[in-house]
Write a protein that holds these residues in place. Structure first.
Motif, mmCIF file in Angstrom:
data_model
loop_
_atom_site.group_PDB
_atom_site.id
_atom_site.type_symbol
_atom_site.label_atom_id
_atom_site.label_comp_id
_atom_site.label_asym_id
_atom_site.label_seq_id
_atom_site.Cartn_x
_atom_site.Cartn_y
_atom_site.Cartn_z
ATOM 1 N N GLU A 232 0.829 -1.209 0.000
ATOM 2 C CA GLU A 232 0.000 0.000 0.000
ATOM 3 C C GLU A 232 0.865 1.261 0.000
ATOM 4 O OE1 GLU A 232 -3.520 0.107 2.580
ATOM 5 O OE2 GLU A 232 -3.099 -1.995 3.026
ATOM 6 N N ILE A 233 1.985 1.205 0.730
ATOM 7 C CA ILE A 233 2.899 2.350 0.740
ATOM 8 C C ILE A 233 3.439 2.590 -0.664
ATOM 9 C CG2 ILE A 233 5.173 3.147 1.516
ATOM 10 C CD1 ILE A 233 4.552 1.978 4.264
ATOM 11 N N ASN A 234 3.794 1.517 -1.368
ATOM 12 C CA ASN A 234 4.276 1.653 -2.755
ATOM 13 C C ASN A 234 3.250 2.384 -3.613
ATOM 14 O OD1 ASN A 234 6.640 0.303 -2.192
ATOM 15 N ND2 ASN A 234 5.950 -1.643 -3.033
ATOM 16 N N GLN A 235 1.996 1.981 -3.475
ATOM 17 C CA GLN A 235 0.943 2.609 -4.272
ATOM 18 C C GLN A 235 0.763 4.080 -3.892
ATOM 19 O OE1 GLN A 235 -2.203 -0.112 -3.295
ATOM 20 N NE2 GLN A 235 -1.668 -1.548 -4.930
ATOM 21 N N ALA A 236 0.799 4.354 -2.589
ATOM 22 C CA ALA A 236 0.633 5.736 -2.138
ATOM 23 C C ALA A 236 1.825 6.593 -2.567
ATOM 24 C CB ALA A 236 0.470 5.768 -0.612
ATOM 25 N N LEU A 237 3.019 6.034 -2.502
ATOM 26 C CA LEU A 237 4.204 6.779 -2.951
ATOM 27 C C LEU A 237 4.158 7.032 -4.455
ATOM 28 C CD1 LEU A 237 7.087 5.203 -0.834
ATOM 29 C CD2 LEU A 237 6.171 7.518 -0.666
ATOM 30 N N SER A 238 3.598 6.082 -5.200
ATOM 31 C CA SER A 238 3.444 6.294 -6.640
ATOM 32 C C SER A 238 2.531 7.482 -6.913
ATOM 33 C CB SER A 238 2.872 5.041 -7.313
ATOM 34 O OG SER A 238 3.790 3.993 -7.222
ATOM 35 N N ARG A 239 1.441 7.564 -6.144
ATOM 36 C CA ARG A 239 0.538 8.709 -6.301
ATOM 37 C C ARG A 239 1.247 10.005 -5.892
ATOM 38 N NH1 ARG A 239 -2.986 4.806 -4.384
ATOM 39 N NH2 ARG A 239 -2.920 5.534 -2.240
ATOM 40 N N LEU A 240 2.062 9.919 -4.840
ATOM 41 C CA LEU A 240 2.810 11.091 -4.382
ATOM 42 C C LEU A 240 3.791 11.551 -5.458
ATOM 43 C CD1 LEU A 240 3.235 12.890 -1.851
ATOM 44 C CD2 LEU A 240 5.092 11.347 -1.235
ATOM 45 N N MET A 241 4.475 10.611 -6.085
ATOM 46 C CA MET A 241 5.422 10.961 -7.151
ATOM 47 C C MET A 241 4.688 11.510 -8.369
ATOM 48 S SD MET A 241 8.290 10.611 -5.918
ATOM 49 C CE MET A 241 8.960 9.910 -4.450
ATOM 50 N N ALA A 242 3.487 11.024 -8.602
ATOM 51 C CA ALA A 242 2.692 11.537 -9.718
ATOM 52 C C ALA A 242 2.316 12.998 -9.480
ATOM 53 C CB ALA A 242 1.441 10.685 -9.914
ATOM 54 N N LEU A 243 2.163 13.366 -8.212
ATOM 55 C CA LEU A 243 1.879 14.765 -7.889
ATOM 56 C C LEU A 243 3.005 15.669 -8.368
ATOM 57 C CD1 LEU A 243 0.509 14.667 -4.224
ATOM 58 C CD2 LEU A 243 -0.753 15.218 -6.300
ATOM 59 N N ALA A 244 4.217 15.176 -8.283
ATOM 60 C CA ALA A 244 5.372 15.979 -8.697
ATOM 61 C C ALA A 244 5.266 16.374 -10.164
ATOM 62 C CB ALA A 244 6.664 15.206 -8.446
ATOM 63 N N GLU A 245 4.675 15.507 -10.959
ATOM 64 C CA GLU A 245 4.512 15.804 -12.385
ATOM 65 C C GLU A 245 3.611 17.016 -12.605
ATOM 66 O OE1 GLU A 245 6.176 14.260 -14.869
ATOM 67 O OE2 GLU A 245 7.181 13.137 -13.283
ATOM 68 N N ALA A 246 2.672 17.216 -11.688
ATOM 69 C CA ALA A 246 1.728 18.328 -11.828
ATOM 70 C C ALA A 246 2.304 19.655 -11.333
ATOM 71 C CB ALA A 246 0.439 18.009 -11.066
ATOM 72 N N TYR A 247 3.452 19.599 -10.670
ATOM 73 C CA TYR A 247 4.049 20.813 -10.104
ATOM 74 C C TYR A 247 5.491 20.946 -10.592
ATOM 75 C CZ TYR A 247 -0.014 20.595 -7.079
ATOM 76 O OH TYR A 247 -1.302 20.546 -6.619
#
Length: 187
Positions: A97-112
């Motif tokens: 679950e942490i892997n999945q949440a970190l993936s979403r967190l890293m995806a946020l970086a793409e938006a900023y």
């Protein structure tokens, strides 16, 4: 020396050799279990490193993406749950679950774009990526150690000695179904 004396010496020698064999086989099983414990400890070290990186990463992202608080809070919740987990299988499930949440967190970086270029974020991202690789290697070593022990326990005469001293098979760290799915990349 009479014949029965030689027979007695031969029987005693066979018994001594048998006892030495049993002791060495038992010690081999103890050594294998210690290798498994050590390899799990190595996984634990890398997971601890990962857990230490997560709050810094979350704080860095928070400055840029304050309105993404759900994702940030979920990462922190999972980190805390993993640190408190009681056994390796539970901890590994939480880490999926942490892997999945970190993936979403890293995806946020793409938006900023500013976040993506932030030096602190880049260093944390690299450290996290390095840690993920070390976790994967540590898991592989753990499973290799488990394989050696399980083979020795299943094979004759090891199975007899293992049964005498109560050595049992260990469980592998397995990949969760969600990690086996193909990743879809869209441009």
């Amino acid at each position: 020396m009479p014949v029965w004396g030689w027979i007695l010496i031969a029987v005693i020698a066979v018994i001594i050799i048998f006892i030495i064999y049993i002791i060495s086989k038992r010690n081999k099983f103890v050594s294998m279990e210690e290798n498994i414990d050590n390899s799990y400890a190595q996984i634990d070290v890398q997971l601890k490193r990962r857990y230490d990186l997560i709050p810094n990463l979350v704080e860095t992202v928070k400055g840029y993406a304050a309105h993404e608080s759900d994702t940030l809070e979920r990462v922190v919740e999972l980190r805390n749950a993993a640190e408190k987990s009681g056994n390796i299988n539970e901890e590994m499930k939480i880490n999926v679950e942490i892997n999945q949440a970190l993936s979403r967190l890293m995806a946020l970086a793409e938006a900023y774009p500013n976040l993506k270029a932030d030096t602190s974020f880049l260093k944390l991202q690299d450290a996290l990526h390095d840690t993920e690789g070390k976790i994967a290697i540590s898991r592989q070593i753990y499973n290799d150690c488990v394989t050696k022990l399980n083979k020795a326990i299943k094979m004759f005469p090891g199975n007899v000695v293992a049964g005498m001293f109560g050595f049992g098979e260990k469980q592998y760290l397995e990949t969760a179904e969600s990690e086996r799915e193909n990743v879809s990349v869209k441009f």
